[in-house]
Write an enzyme that holds these catalytic residues in place. Structure first.
Site, PDB file in Angstrom:
ATOM      1  N   ARG B  50       0.846  -1.196   0.000  1.00 51.40           N
ATOM      2  CA  ARG B  50       0.000   0.000   0.000  1.00 51.40           C
ATOM      3  C   ARG B  50       0.881   1.246   0.000  1.00 51.40           C
ATOM      4  O   ARG B  50       2.023   1.205   0.434  1.00 51.40           O
ATOM      5  CB  ARG B  50      -0.822   0.088   1.279  1.00 51.40           C
ATOM      6  N   ASP B  52       0.233   5.448   1.332  1.00 45.26           N
ATOM      7  CA  ASP B  52      -0.710   6.304   2.058  1.00 45.26           C
ATOM      8  C   ASP B  52      -1.234   7.458   1.215  1.00 45.26           C
ATOM      9  O   ASP B  52      -0.737   7.713   0.117  1.00 45.26           O
ATOM     10  CB  ASP B  52      -0.012   6.896   3.286  1.00 45.26           C
ATOM     11  N   TYR B 110      12.349   3.339  -2.092  1.00 44.98           N
ATOM     12  CA  TYR B 110      11.512   4.520  -1.860  1.00 44.98           C
ATOM     13  C   TYR B 110      12.420   5.745  -1.942  1.00 44.98           C
ATOM     14  O   TYR B 110      13.585   5.687  -1.554  1.00 44.98           O
ATOM     15  CB  TYR B 110      10.896   4.496  -0.463  1.00 44.98           C
ATOM     16  N   ARG B 197       8.933   7.417   6.175  1.00 38.11           N
ATOM     17  CA  ARG B 197       8.628   8.793   6.618  1.00 38.11           C
ATOM     18  C   ARG B 197       9.201   9.070   8.002  1.00 38.11           C
ATOM     19  O   ARG B 197       9.645  10.188   8.288  1.00 38.11           O
ATOM     20  CB  ARG B 197       7.114   9.017   6.581  1.00 38.11           C
TER      21      ARG B 197
END
Lengths: 246, 246
Positions: B50, B52, B110, B197
């Site tokens: 997933r 966000d 990422y 994050r």
């Protein structure tokens, strides 16, 4: 005191620069913030020129008069803290009372961004015109050469434009190629309504071979909008820089 | 036949990747288009993981099963013509029936984009985290060194995460510096919920001198979310690439 500001905005969610009833425009947002800062006293903002819906600005220039005594370097922060996130004041300075952002502009640069990659880039969809076709860059450069100089650009502006004098000087049209990205950099003493977008649309037709570079002088001489190419969409266009005499 | 696709999306206007009732999500948009292509027969899409709300993807990987016999190179065009403009299918190929976009993922990259320039860039507001502070890059690099390797990352994931095994391996954290733009490139065998994050938020605190690089081993050992830094906002984050065994 008169304040001159350099303003950037993302045109995506604006109905253009100029105030229009019941529309979200750049001018109305800036005027609302200035009026607030001046405790309700209405402040009128003048710009170097209008931009259309979806057209962006990196270096729009505005001026307004104020009774506030804010140091010049603090003006961007004072305004940005109240402005919506798609308008950012980049610089501010106090200027002479006879300075006018529109009438004193001597030269303007507009840029038009194109992506020729096959599939669209999701992150550029509002900032670059996706035009996934092969382009003959040499032909485009030849056409640019014909467009530079002082000409009557009636064929390259909206037919109903009410300006009487359609003679303008294009100083240069430079191409920046980066992979599948192509940027046209237009500098001139002024541009008519939709002129940069029609120039771009015409240059893209030349790049595709739909028009030849040698047709450009005839298109100029014809003074007829129907001779030139399509109007490229607004979201690829940027008001890049406005130059003034110092 | 099973189809594997590489998908890019602009996360700005999505409530994340995964289907949620009454929310606009990437998965629900793709499934709606596939169901339409399959004449109403419901098609379930599986992703590598997933993302966000507001998080972007340049290389999300999905798979689905189809009865249609579309040549692989035509799948992106078939899907893109029906998908909203903020989702673009970049590549498609037929894969073995046992391929699974999530369970077969071996490595993920990422990226997190930061801009340290004083004034925000209007064109990057949804795509880069504006963090206008001086950063000590050498300290950040030392902290990155401590984070690489195999560790229990309990301190770097949302406290309520229900995954039992919080041990992950970070292969590398590279920094790309371009003027006032800074990009963190994280590669690892997997990342916990909000891990990238929180890693970024912690590295920024190290860069500001609020934490020292030498605290990182203790933060890892403490296995306590309150020891690490703030969660950096979603809009600077990109799922960049997913790697599979060949």
């Amino acid at each position: 005191m008169r304040v001159k500001c350099i303003v950037s905005y993302d045109g995506t969610h604006f109905s253009g620069y100029q105030v229009q009833p019941n529309k979200r425009t750049v001018q109305s947002e800036i005027e609302a913030v200035l009026t607030k800062l001046h405790k309700g006293q209405s402040v009128k903002v003048h710009a170097s020129g209008r931009t259309d819906a979806n057209v962006h600005a990196l270096g729009q220039v505005i001026h307004f008069d104020t009774t506030l005594t804010i140091p010049p370097e603090k003006w961007p922060y004072a305004l940005n803290s109240l402005l919506p996130i798609d308008i950012v004041i980049l610089e501010a300075e106090y200027v002479a009372d006879h300075f006018h952002s529109r009438f004193n502009a001597r030269k303007k640069e507009y840029r038009y961004k194109i992506s020729t990659q096959k599939l669209p880039n999701v992150f550029k969809r509002d900032y670059t015109y996706h035009f996934p076709y092969a382009l003959d860059i040499e032909s485009i450069k030849k056409a640019c050469h014909h467009l530079c100089g002082t000409h009557d650009f009636t064929s390259f502006c909206v037919a109903k434009t009410e300006v009487e004098d359609k003679v303008r000087t294009i100083y240069s049209i430079d191409l920046i190629e980066e992979g599948t990205d192509l940027t046209f950099c237009f500098t001139g003493n002024g541009f008519l309504y939709n002129m940069v977008r029609i120039l771009t649309g015409t240059l893209l037709e030349v790049g595709q071979g739909k028009k030849t570079p040698d047709q450009i002088p005839f298109i100029l001489e014809g003074k007829d909008r129907s001779l030139s190419g399509k109007t490229a969409p607004g979201h690829g266009l940027y008001l890049w820089k406005v130059y003034y005499d110092n």
